[in-house]
Design an enzyme around this catalytic site. Structure first.
Site, mmCIF file in Angstrom:
data_model
loop_
_atom_site.group_PDB
_atom_site.id
_atom_site.type_symbol
_atom_site.label_atom_id
_atom_site.label_comp_id
_atom_site.label_asym_id
_atom_site.label_seq_id
_atom_site.Cartn_x
_atom_site.Cartn_y
_atom_site.Cartn_z
ATOM 1 N N ASN B 73 0.823 -1.207 0.000
ATOM 2 C CA ASN B 73 0.000 0.000 0.000
ATOM 3 C C ASN B 73 0.852 1.249 0.000
ATOM 4 O OD1 ASN B 73 -0.219 1.708 2.718
ATOM 5 N ND2 ASN B 73 0.312 -0.405 3.240
ATOM 6 N N ASN B 131 3.829 5.436 15.695
ATOM 7 C CA ASN B 131 4.071 4.870 14.367
ATOM 8 C C ASN B 131 5.439 5.321 13.875
ATOM 9 O OD1 ASN B 131 4.197 4.216 11.685
ATOM 10 N ND2 ASN B 131 2.077 4.781 11.219
ATOM 11 N N CYS B 134 6.039 3.510 9.235
ATOM 12 C CA CYS B 134 5.512 3.634 7.871
ATOM 13 C C CYS B 134 6.650 3.912 6.896
ATOM 14 C CB CYS B 134 4.474 4.741 7.819
ATOM 15 S SG CYS B 134 3.733 4.875 6.191
ATOM 16 N N THR B 200 5.031 -2.291 7.697
ATOM 17 C CA THR B 200 5.193 -2.889 6.364
ATOM 18 C C THR B 200 6.629 -2.796 5.852
ATOM 19 O OG1 THR B 200 4.526 -0.809 5.409
ATOM 20 C CG2 THR B 200 2.812 -2.455 5.714
ATOM 21 N N CYS B 341 0.401 -41.949 -2.811
ATOM 22 C CA CYS B 341 0.989 -41.261 -3.964
ATOM 23 C C CYS B 341 0.001 -41.203 -5.123
ATOM 24 C CB CYS B 341 2.248 -41.986 -4.403
ATOM 25 S SG CYS B 341 3.006 -41.269 -5.863
ATOM 26 N N CYS B 344 2.162 -37.624 -9.352
ATOM 27 C CA CYS B 344 2.471 -36.356 -10.025
ATOM 28 C C CYS B 344 3.958 -36.218 -10.320
ATOM 29 C CB CYS B 344 2.005 -35.170 -9.192
ATOM 30 S SG CYS B 344 2.946 -34.950 -7.660
ATOM 31 N N CYS B 351 13.688 -33.208 -6.499
ATOM 32 C CA CYS B 351 14.924 -33.744 -5.933
ATOM 33 C C CYS B 351 16.009 -33.851 -7.002
ATOM 34 C CB CYS B 351 14.683 -35.099 -5.276
ATOM 35 S SG CYS B 351 16.109 -35.701 -4.343
ATOM 36 N N CYS B 407 19.660 -39.688 0.554
ATOM 37 C CA CYS B 407 18.803 -38.576 0.985
ATOM 38 C C CYS B 407 19.488 -37.761 2.075
ATOM 39 C CB CYS B 407 17.470 -39.120 1.496
ATOM 40 S SG CYS B 407 16.429 -37.878 2.272
ATOM 41 N N CYS B 417 5.112 -31.931 -2.188
ATOM 42 C CA CYS B 417 4.100 -32.971 -2.424
ATOM 43 C C CYS B 417 2.701 -32.429 -2.152
ATOM 44 C CB CYS B 417 4.358 -34.178 -1.516
ATOM 45 S SG CYS B 417 3.127 -35.468 -1.754
#
Ligand code: FAD
Ligand code: FMN
Ligand code: SF4
Lengths: 444, 436
Positions: B73, B131, B134, B200, B341, B344, B351, B407, B417
């Protein structure tokens, strides 16, 4: 041949509405974003043309619609119509991993239609081309029949600068894509529009030329570097029972063609009941078409049970929702004309006789397989299909390739498209115009 | 049911859920509706000297069709007259005496600060929020994050305010700093009673590729804005946790940034927040989201056998440490549940290309399939016989399997997954005795 081909209005086909209309931009984005972008995707494995589906869907999701269309066209230049006519439930969509995940599979066909139609519209609006046709070579190929198989083959060849001439005995190109597909899936005009687009590749279509009659096969073999046979199947087959020639007894593809293309054809006022004999997709199609057109009682009369029908279950379900009834185990014996037509059958198991009255009878038990007889010396299997090499689609006769219904006995449009492409690639490879190994790896 | 009420440096609230200063807390009518919906408190939209806001002023990141994963914003402080704001604050406090109404403030001179603090407290504010965060528009005028980025100025301003004010003072910090501990410590030294963060993050949300004007466009120009929403939560969590761990800073924290449900809130609280503030999620879905926040948090506390939300505060902090204190002998490895599974193969490619090449599929990696494979141009280096053996088992072709020895336990496959519970990371015996 003229541009912007269009059939006259007032055909029965105009009474149908599309069951899967074109997605809007936001519908397409939403659907595309559902795709998981699988690797080595099962949908691609299931696509007879091997389209890289997750890639094209991902391109739709990113807003790269022309890229999506190119991914499709690389494998399937009839991407617009196959998107609508493919039995996706049995092919890509049936393989979508979401089926195993308690979720609706991706509407791949509708996304394919969206990408291809949008990209072609862009070409027309911008006066630009998705593909640059290569400079012409001195190679020439003749193609027999202007169905999906030949169109696919010729367009791939034309892209590479090969002069391709399609000879079509009919006065319209397109084969069954124009004359046979159920109107709720695809209108004939849409198939003709796709052919207009394909012609922009430079391929030539001569209609009203019956090969073997108007021009001899030898003539083609002498004058062209190769010949592609895409002649499809022959006329409707009849069971060979007494009375099958009575008026009011139709061949399925004959009747479908009238519904789709003949603006002088209407259904008689008093047509109340039609019995359709057969169990394949043509039987289901014509039954459903008649039911949608308002015939009160349409029955499919089949020798065996639903489970054994070669027609797809999802198509039968849809037809039954439209009011079509199914009668099992009834083997036709004779047709007799009283006031109306009476079909006498006997029960497949018990042998018990039965009779079914109707105004019309439609015979949908397949088509003749006679294309192979066009060319002397062509090897044909016991079912009448032309024998080809599975990769190159080469026949037993030098210079002659074949694809589509005439080699598989009648499958889907997409099979014909894939065959035509394979044959084109094999020819180009033979002439040193294409690295087939490379092509297979990257696009095949 | 667990007690959700809190007392944050003297500011009492029926629950820890507050509206953050922003559009949802812009006026009295809104704040009252928010309280009716269940919010425990609200930090009023920042008040200061009159400004004019631009249009448009918001831009968002959509991820894969999910709207507003991040929001940006370029709105400034309130653009409504101060008198009106104070009248409404008074009205709200009168009708909702038990809810917390903090007023966010941003002015320049000492005189202005004293003036506005007096008016806010006269209107009935339960606390003040300064504040200093900002990152757009106001900072170029020497306010907002311009203060938050200068610890000395921040400390001095804070001490003016604390000296003058009669109510608790929260300092709202900007994340646009190298180390959040600097401004946090400065605020504490200045005497702040509490901290609020994050404001922000300085950002450009995107570019309109047709016009080449960045977003949000104000005619043919744009400017940097402040980024918030779900995407910023991890940054906010870290900053809150860093301050909560620091033993020099012993003041309560109001956690802000990407909170959308009770889980987000519970995470902030576990990492040291006493209250939480929400802006974007309310802008997206409305005040009604608080119902599930209240319900979900109290169910969670019941499950955890905690009787009050204050028990949860900082409970995750002891588990948050420096990298050097992590146990190098702890090893997990991935396993794929063939039953779950769906094929997909996203873990396979992730990996292979993005991790450690230890997920295999039969068609791609087993010799029987080579030759037919599309991926054969660079056949994968030898796969150990034990792995091939796994491949020959009964699992369907499309189910990938993990070479457990190779792994490294990075989690990537589990993260991508799409099927919950299909990939699990299991502890295994470590064969390395490692020290760093
Ligand atoms: C009723 C029906 C419905 C169908 N519905 C679907 C569907 O929904 N989806 C789907 O994917 N598939 C469907 N199909 C199948 C699909 O239409 C065919 O598989 C496909 O059209 C085959 O293409 P082809 O090019 O091999 O042959 P065809 O489309 O049959 O084209 C062959 C062409 O060759 C011409 N020809 C033949 N001999 C000569 C000659 N001697 N000289 C010159 N020209 C000649 C013919 O006139 C014809 O135009 C359906 C088929 C039928 C019958
Ligand atoms: C449109 C908009 C206006 C904002 N205005 C203010 C403001 O006036 N004062 C302030 O301290 N923070 C303001 N913020 C920041 C929020 O209070 C909050 O710190 C930030 O948005 C992070 O929380 P969230 O992820 O829940 O939105 C604003 C945020 C947005 C989106
Ligand atoms: S945890 Fe990492 S290294 Fe192990 S299989 Fe998964 S992605 Fe590969």
């Amino acid at each position: 041949m003229e541009r912007n081909m269009k059939l006259p209005d007032n055909r029965l086909e105009n009474k149908f509405s599309e069951s899967k209309p074109l997605y809007t931009k936001s519908e397409a984005r939403i659907e595309a974003n559902r795709c998981l972008f699988c690797y080595d995707a099962l949908c691609t494995v299931a696509c007879p043309a091997g389209i890289d589906i997750s890639t094209f869907i991902n391109k739709i999701a990113s807003g790269n619609i022309r890229g999506a269309a190119k991914t499709i066209f690389k494998k399937n230049l009839l991407g617009v119509t196959t998107a609508q006519v493919c039995p996706v439930e049995e092919l890509c969509v049936g393989a979508c991993v979401y089926n195993k995940y308690n979720s609706n599979p991706i509407n791949i066909g509708r996304l394919q239609r969206y990408a291809t139609e949008t990209a072609i519209q862009w070409e027309q609006e911008q006066d630009k081309k998705l593909f640059n046709t290569k400079v012409s070579s001195d190679r020439k190929v003749a193609l027999i029949g202007a169905g999906p198989a030949s169109l696919s083959c010729a367009a791939h060849l034309a892209h590479e600068g090969v002069k391709s001439v399609i000879y079509e005995k009919d006065n319209l190109p397109g084969g069954l894509n124009v004359t046979g597909i159920a109107p709720y899936k695809l209108f004939s005009d849409a198939a003709l529009k796709e052919i207009d687009w394909l012609k922009e590749t430079g391929l030539e279509i001569q209609t009203g030329v019956d090969i073997g009659h108007d021009i001899s096969i030898d003539n083609l073999i002498d004058n062209f570097d190769a010949v592609f046979l895409g002649a499809g199947l022959g006329k409707d087959k009849f069971p060979g029972i007494p009375g099958e020639n009575t008026s009011g007894v139709w061949g399925a593809t004959d009747l479908i063609r009238k519904i789709k293309n003949d603006h002088t054809f209407t259904l008689p006022e008093n047509l109340k009941t039609v019995n359709v004999v057969g169990g394949g997709n043509s039987a289901i199609d014509i039954a459903r078409e008649l039911a949608i057109l308002g015939v009160l009682e349409v029955n499919i009369i089949y020798r065996q049970t639903k489970a054994e029908m070669p027609g797809y279950q999802h198509e039968l379900d849809a037809a039954q929702k439209d009011g079509v009834r199914m009668i099992e185990y009834a083997v036709p014996v004779e047709i007799i004309q009283n006031n109306r037509l009476v079909l006498y059958t006997k029960h497949k198991i018990t042998g018990e006789p039965q009779q079914f009255e109707s105004d019309w009878i439609v015979i949908a038990i397949g088509n003749e397989r006679d294309a192979g007889q066009l060319i002397p010396g062509l090897e044909i299997d016991e079912k009448g299909c032309v024998i080809v090499d599975s990769q190159t689609k080469r026949t037993s006769v030098a210079k002659i390739y074949a694809g589509g219904d005439c080699i598989n006995g009648g499958k889907e449009v997409v099979n014909a498209v894939a065959d035509g492409r394979d044959a084109a690639f094999a020819m180009l490879h033979e002439w040193g115009m294409l690295d087939l190994q490379h092509e297979r790896k990257n696009h095949g | 049911m667990a007690d959700l009420s809190i007392n944050m440096c003297g500011i009492k609230s029926p629950n820890p859920f507050w509206l953050a200063s922003g559009p949802p807390s812009n006026c009295g009518e809104q704040v009252m509706r928010a309280f009716d919906a269940g919010w425990g408190g609200a930090v009023w939209k920042t008040l200061g000297k009159p400004i004019v806001n631009v249009s448009s002023r918001l831009g968002a990141v959509d991820h894969k069709g999910n709207r507003m994963s991040g929001l940006n914003n370029i709105e400034l402080i309130t653009d409504r007259p101060l008198d009106t704001n104070f009248k409404e604050i008074y009205e709200v406090k009168k009708r909702y005496p038990n809810h917390a109404v903090m007023v966010s403030l941003m002015v320049e001179t000492k005189q202005e600060w004293e003036d506005i603090i007096r008016r806010a407290e006269d209107a009935g504010a339960d606390g003040l929020e300064l504040n200093f965060g900002c990152p757009h528009g106001m900072c170029e005028r020497g306010m907002g994050s311009a203060v938050g980025q200068e610890p000395e100025i921040l400390q001095e301003l804070t001490s003016w305010v604390v000296d003058y004010a009669n109510t608790p003072v929260l300092v709202k910090l900007t994340p646009n700093v190298t180390d959040i501990l600097d401004p946090g410590f400065a605020a504490a030294k200045g005497g702040a009673h509490g901290l609020s963060l994050i404001n922000t993050i300085k950002s450009i949300i995107g570019v309109n590729l047709d016009t080449l004007v960045p977003l949000p466009s104000v005619r043919d120009k744009s400017t940097n804005g402040g980024y918030c929403g779900p995407a910023v939560k991890p940054i906010a969590l870290h900053m809150v946790a860093a301050l909560a761990r620091d033993t020099r800073i012993n003041i309560p924290i109001s956690g802000i940034g990407g909170i959308g449900d009770w889980r987000d809130a519970a995470e902030f609280i576990a990492l040291g927040a006493t209250s939480v503030q929400v802006c974007t999620a309310v802008m997206h879905y409305g005040y009604r989201i608080v119902e599930d926040m209240i319900d979900g948090l109290s169910n969670y506390l019941d499950d955890m056998k905690m009787t009050s939300v204050t028990e949860l505060i900082g409970k995750a902090i002891p588990h948050f440490t420096e990298w050097g204190n992590l146990d190098l002998n702890y090893r997990v490895r991935a396993t794929i549940d063939a039953e779950k599974c769906i094929g997909c193969q996203l873990c396979y490619i992730a990996c292979l290309d993005g991790a450690h090449q230890c997920i295999h599929t039969r068609q791609n990696d087993c010799s029987a399939y080579h030759g037919e494979s599309d991926h054969g141009s660079h056949p994968r280096s030898e796969i150990k016989p034990s792995v091939i053996h796994q491949a020959d088992s009964q699992i369907p072709d499309y189910v990938p399997f993990v070479d457990e020895d190779e792994c490294v336990g990075c989690n990537l496959c589990q993260l991508i997954c799409p099927v919950p519970g299909c990939v699990s990371m299991e502890e295994r015996e470590s064969n390395v005795i490692a020290k760093t």
